[in-house]
Design a protein around this motif. Sequence first.
Motif, short mmCIF file in Angstrom:
data_model
loop_
_atom_site.label_atom_id
_atom_site.label_comp_id
_atom_site.label_asym_id
_atom_site.label_seq_id
_atom_site.Cartn_x
_atom_site.Cartn_y
_atom_site.Cartn_z
N LEU A 197 0.86 -1.18 0.00
CA LEU A 197 0.00 0.00 0.00
C LEU A 197 0.90 1.23 0.00
N TYR A 198 0.49 2.25 -0.74
CA TYR A 198 1.26 3.48 -0.83
C TYR A 198 0.42 4.68 -0.41
N LEU A 199 1.12 5.72 0.02
CA LEU A 199 0.48 7.01 0.25
C LEU A 199 1.41 8.07 -0.34
N GLN A 200 0.98 8.63 -1.47
CA GLN A 200 1.71 9.72 -2.09
C GLN A 200 1.24 11.02 -1.45
N MET A 201 2.17 11.78 -0.88
CA MET A 201 1.82 13.00 -0.17
C MET A 201 2.50 14.18 -0.85
N ASN A 202 1.70 15.11 -1.33
CA ASN A 202 2.20 16.31 -2.00
C ASN A 202 1.79 17.56 -1.23
N SER A 203 2.46 18.65 -1.55
CA SER A 203 2.14 19.95 -0.94
C SER A 203 2.07 19.85 0.58
N LEU A 204 3.08 19.23 1.15
CA LEU A 204 3.09 19.01 2.59
C LEU A 204 3.23 20.32 3.35
N THR A 205 2.57 20.38 4.50
CA THR A 205 2.65 21.54 5.39
C THR A 205 3.08 21.06 6.78
N PRO A 206 3.51 21.98 7.64
CA PRO A 206 3.87 21.57 9.01
C PRO A 206 2.74 20.85 9.74
N ASP A 207 1.49 21.14 9.38
CA ASP A 207 0.36 20.46 10.00
C ASP A 207 0.30 18.97 9.66
N ASP A 208 1.05 18.55 8.66
CA ASP A 208 1.09 17.13 8.30
C ASP A 208 2.11 16.36 9.13
N THR A 209 2.85 17.05 9.97
CA THR A 209 3.82 16.38 10.83
C THR A 209 3.11 15.44 11.79
N ALA A 210 3.49 14.17 11.74
CA ALA A 210 2.84 13.14 12.56
C ALA A 210 3.54 11.81 12.33
N LYS A 211 3.14 10.84 13.13
CA LYS A 211 3.54 9.46 12.85
C LYS A 211 2.42 8.85 12.03
N TYR A 212 2.80 8.21 10.93
CA TYR A 212 1.83 7.66 10.00
C TYR A 212 1.79 6.15 10.11
N TYR A 213 0.57 5.63 10.17
CA TYR A 213 0.35 4.21 10.36
C TYR A 213 -0.48 3.63 9.21
N CYS A 214 -0.15 2.41 8.88
CA CYS A 214 -0.92 1.63 7.92
C CYS A 214 -1.79 0.64 8.71
N ALA A 215 -2.98 0.38 8.21
CA ALA A 215 -3.88 -0.55 8.90
C ALA A 215 -4.65 -1.37 7.88
N SER A 216 -5.10 -2.54 8.30
CA SER A 216 -5.90 -3.38 7.41
C SER A 216 -6.99 -4.12 8.18
N LYS A 217 -8.00 -4.51 7.44
CA LYS A 217 -9.09 -5.32 7.99
C LYS A 217 -9.43 -6.36 6.94
N LYS A 218 -9.18 -7.64 7.26
CA LYS A 218 -9.41 -8.71 6.30
C LYS A 218 -10.90 -8.92 6.11
N GLY A 219 -11.28 -9.18 4.86
CA GLY A 219 -12.67 -9.44 4.55
C GLY A 219 -13.18 -8.47 3.52
N ILE A 220 -14.42 -8.69 3.11
CA ILE A 220 -15.03 -7.82 2.10
C ILE A 220 -15.06 -6.39 2.64
N CYS A 221 -14.58 -5.47 1.83
CA CYS A 221 -14.54 -4.06 2.23
C CYS A 221 -15.80 -3.39 1.70
N TRP A 222 -16.84 -3.38 2.51
CA TRP A 222 -18.12 -2.83 2.06
C TRP A 222 -18.00 -1.34 1.81
N SER A 223 -17.19 -0.67 2.63
CA SER A 223 -17.00 0.77 2.47
C SER A 223 -15.67 1.15 3.10
N PRO A 224 -14.73 1.71 2.32
CA PRO A 224 -13.45 2.11 2.91
C PRO A 224 -13.68 3.06 4.08
N SER A 225 -13.09 2.73 5.21
CA SER A 225 -13.40 3.46 6.44
C SER A 225 -12.20 4.27 6.91
#
Length: 126
Positions: free
Chosen positions: A79-107
């Motif tokens: 999985l990728y996250l392309q981040m453009n036009s970054l600002t200081p407000d984007d400073t954070a720790k970034y986490y990836c997460a998953s939920k196995k099974g049919i994805c009825w609606s990306p949450s």
Amino acid sequence: QVQLVESGGGSVQAGGSLTLSCVASGSIYRSCMGWFRQAPGKEREGIAALDAESPGRTRYANSVKGRFTITLENTKNTLYLQMNSLTPDDTAKYYCASKKGICWSPSLSGADYDSWGLGTQVTVSS
């Protein structure tokens, strides 16, 4: 559950770009996948999510819409996250997460995910 490992974080100046990667230990074909972030003293924020079975189905937080793009390479379980036009407000720790099974609606709710990576730090300076 799968194990998730994020990479690609770092320090960048405002206006710059970064691409985060999240490699899963197994197939993520039928899953919901998401990116979250947490800044010091702030609550965790869901910023982007997609349906791994139909990666065109995505959802973004208003705070990143138009600047960040979530994509998936199923053949590489990545999985990728392309981040453009970054600002200081984007400073954070970034986490990836998953939920196995049919994805009825990306949450964007962390409660809907059951596997998490350890995160990668993104620091944006002004």
